[in-house]
Design an enzyme around this catalytic site. Sequence first.
Site, short mmCIF file in Angstrom:
data_model
loop_
_atom_site.label_atom_id
_atom_site.label_comp_id
_atom_site.label_asym_id
_atom_site.label_seq_id
_atom_site.Cartn_x
_atom_site.Cartn_y
_atom_site.Cartn_z
N ASP A 318 0.87 -1.17 0.00
CA ASP A 318 0.00 0.00 0.00
C ASP A 318 0.91 1.22 0.00
O ASP A 318 1.88 1.27 0.75
CB ASP A 318 -0.89 -0.01 1.24
CG ASP A 318 -1.80 1.19 1.29
OD1 ASP A 318 -2.37 1.54 0.24
OD2 ASP A 318 -1.92 1.79 2.37
N THR A 320 0.45 4.60 0.79
CA THR A 320 0.44 5.47 1.96
C THR A 320 0.85 4.70 3.21
O THR A 320 0.29 3.66 3.52
CB THR A 320 -0.96 6.07 2.16
OG1 THR A 320 -1.37 6.70 0.95
CG2 THR A 320 -0.95 7.08 3.29
N ASP A 558 -1.40 -0.33 6.47
CA ASP A 558 -1.61 0.23 7.80
C ASP A 558 -3.01 0.76 8.01
O ASP A 558 -3.40 1.10 9.12
CB ASP A 558 -0.61 1.36 8.09
CG ASP A 558 -0.80 2.55 7.16
OD1 ASP A 558 -1.55 2.42 6.17
OD2 ASP A 558 -0.19 3.60 7.41
#
Length: 802
Positions: A318, A320, A558
């Site tokens: 991912d 970000t 996250d």
Amino acid sequence: MTQRAKIDTDGSGAADTGPPVVHRPAGLTSAEVAERVARGEVNDVPVRSSRSTTEIVRANVFTRFNAIIGVLWVIMLFVAPIQDSLFGFVIIANTGIGIIQELRAKKTLDGLAVIGEAKPTVRRDGVAAGLSTSEIVLGDLIELGPGDKVVVDGEVAEADSLEIDESLLTGEADPVVKKPGDRMMSGSFVVAGGGAFTATKVGREAYAAQLAEEASRFTLVHSELRTGISTILKYVTWMMVPTAIGLVISQLVVKDNNFKDAIARTVGGIVPMIPEGLVLLTSVAFAIGVIRLGRKQCLVQELPAIEGLARVDVVCLDKTGTLTEGGMDVTELRALNGNDETYVRKVLGALGESDPRPNASLQAIIDAYPDAVEWRCTESLPFSSARKYSGASFSEGDGENSTWLLGAPDVLLNTDDPTLPEIDHLNEQGLRVLLLARATRELDSPDLTADTHPTALVVLEQRLRPDAADTLSYFADQKVATKVISGDNAVSVGAVAGKLNMPGAENTVDARHLPTDREDMAKALDENAVFGRVTPQQKRDMVAALQSHGHTVAMTGDGVNDVLALKDADIGVSMGSGSEATRAVAQIVLLNNSFATLPSVVAEGRRVIGNITRVATLFLTKTVYSVLLAILVVVSQVEYPFLPRHLTLLSTLTIGVPAFFLALAPNKERAKPNFVRRVMRYAIPGGVIAAAATFTTYLLARHYYTGTDALGAETSAATLTLFLVSMWVLAIIARPYTWWRITLVAAMAAAFLLVLAVPWLQDFFALKLVGVTMPWTAVAIAAAGCALLEVAWRWVDRRFPA
């Protein structure tokens, strides 16, 4: 600015008429908490990162092979000198080492688990504070926000556009909108909005309590390595039992030997069949891996994850929080269609204030544009990864009411909007662009995004992780494919990947155009590396598509939008600062939030797998030649050539000591599948050659030596041959050579020569070479066996490649 209360919370039943005031329940009082603790109404589920001390001791001591060896050891203590019972002391030492190392690993894991433990926000006496999950009591009021995990069962008390994902429990992927009075199940998590719920079931009564405890337990199961070793041990047991029975009969019944000597030689034949140190070394290697990674702030929640990540050939990232740091900065505000920038700033400030739990993008806007206090939020729509936008309605203080949306431009704008080329240009620079648009419909309208008026572009700059480029380079060098799977604009994601020199960054795909068929999706994933505008459900589908093509997939993330994909991936990796839900489902948590720690985990896994494969070959070669020697002895009706002390000496010098060092050595070899096949293709020919060479020497010695001490001389000659062939097996396993590997092999050879040269060691181990002809014949046979071993293993490499 205060938020609008959407329902009355004072129990009066009256609707809000004047300026809205939020009446929040104060939660339990300190006295009520103490009363519930006294009654035992506490959330006492022991969510552990490791096995208990009792379980560790039991698992290391009470094993099938320890039981067999223990019985044989007790017998030997009564019928033979102490030197024939050395194998029992070795097992005690090995078991002790295993227990100590696993206790060290437990201490490391438990310490890290405390650091990484999520602390739900609990409201007591009107004050909200983070508490450990074990401190929650029945009736507590627990606050929730995006990414928070529901830790106990309860009932919704407050809800502000609260959306709960219960897929981990029910399998239903769509979020469920919760309202006051609705039931909350532990194990679910918040995907959007916020609220609070009252705990109605705590401890083991909670719906997912047993599942949570089981999922977070430190375990050694479900790994190819452990499963492979168990399979090998099962077959070894099957071979060992009939062979041992035949050996007992031949030595005790058929041969008219001294009873105690016959017992000793029978035990000497049975003990080496057991690869007793193999399970120990595997446990020690894993335990030391946990300790090493713990020093780097990496919490391994499930032990086989170390092995699993080493086998990974695709890492899904991912963007970000993984390639970029969590924080962002507003670099530019572009008013559109003649809108006043001062007014736009007020709108953005009000939007920032409307969300009590802002994400990274909104936090950057809050930092840049403080709230306009005269504006009042009347209704809000929190950000959702599936929607790609958030919204709020305001009373502007001058009688005007307005509704605003903030989110992805390519979602909120029509495909032919003239603003899109300008946005694409910004995305190509790796910038994140949000569109502020005025809505013409109510927030609960199903076609909310229709007929919106673009008002401004908010340009955000993402902070690249300084170590991300090196980590991507590492994976490229290791032939591990990396795929960026992000909810952001595809062009922007590709630009960020390009700045980090990620291979394939130029192959950028908008996931909205991906095929839904799994096979077609898998092909698109194989051909491309960067994907933008990916929904949470698509992330899950993409992981499944990669797995359908035989890939071992790791997923890092996250955010709450990563939870489903993390759970379905072979290995889920969460950042320590990630949402509680992601940390709960991940096997590995990077507590330092550093993507750069992943290569260390991969390297640790490769060290464990590669080294255990090496030492397993040593142990199982011994098992094969021990079983074959026993069979040859039974068939030939001769005395078993070895006493336990001989094989204890050989096992220590050619397997025990070297295996310990080899199991813990650095090893960067890429993990390969088919553990059992790869080990046995070497162990079987190695064991057959060692047994054949040793028995040939033994038979020749039986014809050469005569007299009362003939058996001792025959045993010494056979021991010399077996030692030399076993040393050659060790020398092959130790390749490629380094200075310490050469030193290790040389030290083991020197130790054996010392035994042959020192008189009291000769007597202790009953090893004395008699004459010149037979010892040199033993050496010649061993040399022929070593040459045959080289040829056989090279042929195996060509005929049965790994």
